[in-house]
Scaffold this active site. Structure first.
Site, mmCIF file in Angstrom:
data_model
loop_
_atom_site.group_PDB
_atom_site.id
_atom_site.type_symbol
_atom_site.label_atom_id
_atom_site.label_comp_id
_atom_site.label_asym_id
_atom_site.label_seq_id
_atom_site.Cartn_x
_atom_site.Cartn_y
_atom_site.Cartn_z
ATOM 1 N N PHE A 13 -6.450 -5.362 6.591
ATOM 2 C CA PHE A 13 -5.834 -4.752 5.752
ATOM 3 C C PHE A 13 -4.392 -3.515 5.359
ATOM 4 O O PHE A 13 -4.754 -3.012 5.912
ATOM 5 C CB PHE A 13 -6.661 -4.646 4.687
ATOM 6 N N ASP A 14 -3.871 -3.979 4.495
ATOM 7 C CA ASP A 14 -2.951 -3.907 3.589
ATOM 8 C C ASP A 14 -3.406 -3.090 2.293
ATOM 9 O O ASP A 14 -4.592 -3.595 1.902
ATOM 10 C CB ASP A 14 -1.532 -4.234 3.196
ATOM 11 N N ILE A 15 -3.469 -1.730 2.232
ATOM 12 C CA ILE A 15 -3.584 -1.114 1.282
ATOM 13 C C ILE A 15 -3.819 -0.417 -0.116
ATOM 14 O O ILE A 15 -4.522 -1.511 -1.442
ATOM 15 C CB ILE A 15 -4.633 0.232 1.630
ATOM 16 N N THR A 18 -3.062 -4.270 -2.533
ATOM 17 C CA THR A 18 -3.863 -5.443 -1.515
ATOM 18 C C THR A 18 -5.726 -5.286 -2.368
ATOM 19 O O THR A 18 -6.605 -5.754 -2.977
ATOM 20 C CB THR A 18 -4.131 -5.665 -0.472
ATOM 21 N N LYS A 164 5.409 0.309 8.595
ATOM 22 C CA LYS A 164 5.966 -0.725 8.372
ATOM 23 C C LYS A 164 6.998 -1.119 8.088
ATOM 24 O O LYS A 164 7.512 -0.553 7.023
ATOM 25 C CB LYS A 164 4.772 -1.707 7.442
#
Length: 256
Positions: A13-15, A18, A164
């Site tokens: 997951f991107d936190i 999201t 990222k």
């Protein structure tokens, strides 16, 4: 769409965007800056257009600062972003406000559906974090808005040494899941709101098509039609919220 919940073993997951409503966390502090503009300025009032403009300024500056300072800790990235936005607006700012912005990450709220949805997903998959923050910031998020969510692995930019969309960040997920959990790349699916960062990277690096949590009303994250038109993303499934994804997963497993 190609997301088959029954064939997936792990989700990463991107936190922030999201699971965490970072736009709601960021915006009030940026509005504090813009409200120092003359009353005649279109950005001096709290309007949907002001919100969109300020958040887009944030997104553009964040990418630039991360690119220019790949080793700088994320709170300091945010401090620089805050200063750059103030400079673009031509308004003064205090050092304390700048530092407060950098330290605010752990206070950004979770979306209402997040914790319950993650608890459902944890029944069926291993769950992992891939985030551009430092460990301390994510620890505050876990103890606060994400209290009740259990992770099988947490991978941050501080641990990896880059931000990222650097390939090293995504490739670390592949390496760790294979070596530590015996899960190969084909069994991993990314769940993220950000099209222009995470889903573009997933396609570029050969991951399975990811799950897009669309999060209606978001100002940041990229344009689906534009990115699909250029062949830069491939989505395995689209859900408006993480809660919708959890319902779909439960339904799929209930039929087995």
């Amino acid at each position: 769409m190609s997301f088959n919940p029954l064939k997936v073993k792990a989700l990463f997951f991107d936190i922030y965007a999201t699971l965490i409503d970072w736009e709601s966390g960021i915006y009030p502090q940026l509005l504090h800056l813009s409200q120092q503009l003359p009353p005649s300025s279109p950005l001096a009032s709290d309007t949907p257009k002001t919100r969109e403009t300020l958040l887009r300024m944030y997104a553009a500056n964040e990418k630039t600062v991360e690119l220019e300072n790949p080793k700088l800790a994320y709170p300091q990235i945010l401090e620089q972003v805050y200063a750059r936005i103030a400079s673009e607006l031509n308004v003064p700012f205090s050092t304390s406000d700048q530092i407060s912005f950098g330290q605010s990450i752990g206070t950004w709220p979770a979306f209402p559906d997040t914790v319950a949805a993650m608890q459902i997903l944890s029944k069926h998959y291993k769950l992992f974090v891939l985030s551009n923050v430092v460990n301390a910031s994510f620890a505050r998020t876990c103890a606060g808005p994400l209290d009740g969510v259990n992770w099988d692995g947490i991978y941050t930019a501080e641990q990896i040494g880059s931000y990222k969309p650097n390939s090293a960040n995504y490739n670390l997920v592949v390496t760790r899941l294979r070596e530590d959990f015996g899960i190969e790349k084909g069994g991993i699916v990314q769940v993220a709101q950000s099209l222009d960062l995470d889903h573009v990277s997933g396609k570029r690096l050969g991951f399975e098509p990811g799950v897009w949590i669309k999060r209606g009303g978001a100002a940041m994250g990229g344009n689906r039609e534009e990115l699909e038109g250029k062949g830069m993303i491939e989505l395995g499934a689209i859900y408006g919220t993480l809660g919708e994804m959890a319902v779909a997963v439960e339904e799929a497993f209930s039929k087995t």
